[in-house]
Design a protein around this motif. Sequence first.
Motif, PDB file in Angstrom:
ATOM      1  N   GLU A 234       2.307  43.083  62.209  1.00  0.00           N
ATOM      2  CA  GLU A 234       3.401  42.988  61.367  1.00  0.00           C
ATOM      3  C   GLU A 234       3.626  44.318  60.290  1.00  0.00           C
ATOM      4  OE1 GLU A 234       3.900  37.935  60.637  1.00  0.00           O
ATOM      5  OE2 GLU A 234       2.940  39.497  58.654  1.00  0.00           O
ATOM      6  N   PHE A 235       2.586  45.308  60.282  1.00  0.00           N
ATOM      7  CA  PHE A 235       2.295  45.710  59.034  1.00  0.00           C
ATOM      8  C   PHE A 235       2.988  47.000  59.831  1.00  0.00           C
ATOM      9  CE2 PHE A 235       0.339  50.078  57.514  1.00  0.00           C
ATOM     10  CZ  PHE A 235       0.891  49.758  56.046  1.00  0.00           C
ATOM     11  N   LEU A 236       2.489  47.036  60.755  1.00  0.00           N
ATOM     12  CA  LEU A 236       2.678  48.165  62.232  1.00  0.00           C
ATOM     13  C   LEU A 236       4.179  48.436  62.527  1.00  0.00           C
ATOM     14  CD1 LEU A 236      -0.682  48.758  63.577  1.00  0.00           C
ATOM     15  CD2 LEU A 236       0.233  50.609  62.161  1.00  0.00           C
ATOM     16  N   SER A 237       4.570  47.464  62.925  1.00  0.00           N
ATOM     17  CA  SER A 237       5.624  47.161  63.101  1.00  0.00           C
ATOM     18  C   SER A 237       6.679  47.807  61.869  1.00  0.00           C
ATOM     19  CB  SER A 237       6.238  45.343  63.767  1.00  0.00           C
ATOM     20  OG  SER A 237       6.741  44.638  62.448  1.00  0.00           O
ATOM     21  N   LYS A 238       6.556  47.545  60.470  1.00  0.00           N
ATOM     22  CA  LYS A 238       7.954  47.787  59.554  1.00  0.00           C
ATOM     23  C   LYS A 238       7.175  49.866  60.077  1.00  0.00           C
ATOM     24  CE  LYS A 238       7.209  44.288  56.510  1.00  0.00           C
ATOM     25  NZ  LYS A 238       6.164  43.131  56.223  1.00  0.00           N
ATOM     26  N   ILE A 239       6.325  49.618  59.676  1.00  0.00           N
ATOM     27  CA  ILE A 239       6.390  51.184  59.192  1.00  0.00           C
ATOM     28  C   ILE A 239       6.209  51.891  60.443  1.00  0.00           C
ATOM     29  CG2 ILE A 239       4.317  51.224  57.582  1.00  0.00           C
ATOM     30  CD1 ILE A 239       2.620  52.461  59.254  1.00  0.00           C
ATOM     31  N   LEU A 240       6.486  51.476  62.048  1.00  0.00           N
ATOM     32  CA  LEU A 240       7.045  52.133  63.070  1.00  0.00           C
ATOM     33  C   LEU A 240       8.232  52.302  62.881  1.00  0.00           C
ATOM     34  CD1 LEU A 240       4.380  51.113  65.503  1.00  0.00           C
ATOM     35  CD2 LEU A 240       3.782  53.486  64.326  1.00  0.00           C
ATOM     36  N   LYS A 241       8.508  51.546  62.040  1.00  0.00           N
ATOM     37  CA  LYS A 241      10.776  51.878  62.529  1.00  0.00           C
ATOM     38  C   LYS A 241      11.200  52.969  61.985  1.00  0.00           C
ATOM     39  CE  LYS A 241      11.562  46.885  62.172  1.00  0.00           C
ATOM     40  NZ  LYS A 241      11.459  45.544  61.344  1.00  0.00           N
TER      41      LYS A 241
END
Length: 241
Positions: A234-241
């Motif tokens: 979840e965290f990575l999907s946010k910072i990758l946006k």
Amino acid sequence: MVSLKNVNKHFGALHVLQNINLDVSKGEVVVIIGPSGSGKSTLCRAINRLETIDDGEILIDGKRLPSEGKELAALRADVGMVFQSFNLFAHKTILENVTLGPIKVKNMRPADAKELATNLLTRVGVATQAEKLPAQLSGGQQQRVAIARALAMKPKVILFDEPTSALDPEMINEVLDVMVELAAEGMTMVVVTHEMGFARKAANRVVFMADGEIVEQDTPEQFFTNPRSLRAQEFLSKILK
Ligand SMILES: Nc1ncnc2c1ncn2[C@@H]1O[C@H](COP(=O)(O)OP(=O)(O)O)[C@@H](O)[C@H]1O
Ligand SMILES: [Mg+2]
């Protein structure tokens, strides 16, 4: 070089560090990543003893953290720290900012401290700024001075707490480049950052923290391409946006 064993800390009701176990070997570069409020800064501050811990143990180069006095000053010299805000002394020149620690804490002769500082300022690319005051430098330059200041104490490990997050985007790389060089030279580093490029280039290991816990740790490649925990995904999907 750095060893945390079952470290716990509370801020009142908040269990900010929950049974943290972490070992960082000599020459290793560990990136700590995780959502805001997960305890990353508290962890760094505990390693440098800017925060006390409730229980557990923190060892630097095999020695337990002293609680006060001369031994604590010596330990602080062993553990360099570079913060998000540059924390340079506003009324001292760039050169003085770097010579102060070696002269005051290490009793170095001023002439020797000046030579050391000049070499370090050259290494981080700001030697021409030596006689200026911090406010006359850009954020990226100030942060490179902060790195030189940390190096001047000849630390065994340097902790970086979001060293580029207060910088304008065009200055981020000039600071990361200095950090990548340090890593390549074998400096032991603990780096709180969300800069994936840095993690992939320089880190041996990524440690993912959430809610005061180490949730998972892996190589940068594995962590960024194939995070195991839902929280990391979840965290990575946010910072990758
Ligand atoms: N001195 C303090 N007193 C009380 N709570 C604090 C203090 N410092 C940090 N906290 C709280 O501890 C939690 C973790 O903070 P911090 O270590 O700064 O997280 P991070 O660096 O991962 O964003 C946050 O909820 C923060 O509000
Ligand atoms: Mg923080």
